[in-house]
Design an enzyme around this catalytic site. Structure first.
Site, PDB file in Angstrom:
ATOM      1  N   SER A 134       7.889  15.229   1.022  1.00  0.00           N
ATOM      2  CA  SER A 134       9.170  14.946   1.269  1.00  0.00           C
ATOM      3  C   SER A 134      10.055  16.502   1.815  1.00  0.00           C
ATOM      4  CB  SER A 134       9.842  14.824  -0.411  1.00  0.00           C
ATOM      5  OG  SER A 134      11.394  14.623   0.846  1.00  0.00           O
ATOM      6  N   TYR A 149      11.894  16.149  -8.838  1.00  0.00           N
ATOM      7  CA  TYR A 149      11.407  15.346  -7.379  1.00  0.00           C
ATOM      8  C   TYR A 149      10.872  15.785  -6.755  1.00  0.00           C
ATOM      9  CZ  TYR A 149      10.583  12.584  -3.635  1.00  0.00           C
ATOM     10  OH  TYR A 149      10.110  12.186  -2.379  1.00  0.00           O
TER      11      TYR A 149
END
Ligand SMILES: NC(=O)c1ccc[n+]([C@@H]2O[C@H](COP(=O)([O-])OP(=O)(O)OC[C@H]3O[C@@H](n4cnc5c(N)ncnc54)[C@H](OP(=O)(O)O)[C@@H]3O)[C@@H](O)[C@H]2O)c1
Length: 264
Positions: A134, A148
């Site tokens: 990401s 995350y």
């Protein structure tokens, strides 16, 4: 025609990638925990497809996925570690369990995949490992994603290290890192914690337009066609990353101004 394994293929980016690659006629091995959702995706794919219920947080499941793919198609050309999960929790509220879950589903899962399939690539002298990370693993600006962001940063490091380890002796084994920005999927709804968190405080003056899963799938397919070390799928990402690494103080100052100004 290639044989391609995709984890997290039951929804979002993984499902869109399966549909895209199926149209190109590749053999597909689709994995995720929920067999019914996986089979629904498989029905939309026109090429040869196998579905294997897999929990990527379990090493034995990932090893079995690799074995079944080899049993079904004889060899594997591309392995996409796409399964992942978010969280909506600031750093100071993270529990041990939540942190472990983020590392387990986003990093250890991909480590298991790499350790399962890369020996096969080495034996063949070729193959392509793709990790779906990401933009937040590179620029951790959505603070409510906390662990995350940390997990994806760890994934970025492992991916780069594997690539460097293989480069000299195995020039035909490619290792790619894909860093999407915002993508319109069920990701936020599936995140641990509330899905109703405020939008990430993106860089002032910069709007990162969400991409569709299909756009991201097309970008991943282009990397399968023409391997690169890293790719941001969103054109807005690279300029933001450059500004971040040029001057983190100035960048974060801009974020504070945006947060203080309240939602637009
Ligand atoms: N959406 C975004 O904005 C965005 C942005 C950047 C990066 N990404 C990354 O893109 C990847 C795909 O996300 P998405 O947006 O498509 O989210 P999604 O729609 O929530 O899909 C997640 C997929 O991962 C699978 N999965 C979750 N936990 C699993 C487990 N323990 N074992 C096996 N499969 C598991 C899910 O299938 P089951 O529930 O059937 O297991 C599902 O197929 C993730 O790595 C995510 O971090 C997403």
């Amino acid at each position: 025609m290639k044989t391609i394994v995709i984890t997290g293929a039951s929804s979002g980016i993984g499902a869109a990638l399966a549909r895209h690659l199926g149209q190109e006629g590749h053999n597909l091995v689709l994995a995720s925990r929920h067999a019914a959702s996986l089979n629904a995706v498989a029905h939309e794919v026109r090429s040869h497809v196998i579905t294997i219920a897999t929990d990527v947080t379990r090493r034995a499941d990932v090893n079995r996925l690799c074995d079944e793919a080899l049993r079904g198609f004889g060899s594997i050309d591309v392995w996409v570690n796409n399964a992942g999960r978010g969280i909506t929790r600031p750093v100071l509220e993270l529990t041990d369990g939540e942190f472990d879950e983020m590392m387990s589903v986003n990093v250890k899962s991909a480590l298991y995949g790499m350790q399962a399939v890369v020996p096969h690539f080495m034996a063949r002298g070729q193959g392509h490992l793709i990790n779906i990370s990401s933009f937040l693993g590179r620029v951790p600006i959505a603070t409510h994603r906390s662990a995350y962001n940390a997990a994806k940063a760890a994934l970025n490091a492992l991916t780069a290290n594997l690539r460097l380890d293989l480069a000299a002796k195995y020039p035909a084994i490619h290792v790619s890192l894909i860093m999407p920005g915002l993508v319109s999927t069920e990701f936020a709804r599936n995140a641990i914690g509330s899905a109703s968190a405020t939008a990430p405080p993106w860089t002032p003056g910069t709007t990162m337009k969400p991409q569709s899963a299909e756009e991201v799938a097309a970008a991943i397919a282009s990397v399968i066609e023409h391997p690169v070390a890293e790719m941001y799928t969103n054109p807005a990402s690279a300029p933001i990353a450059r500004r971040y690494f040029e001057d983190v103080d100035a960048f974060e100052e801009g974020l504070r101004e945006k947060v203080n100004a309240g939602p637009a």
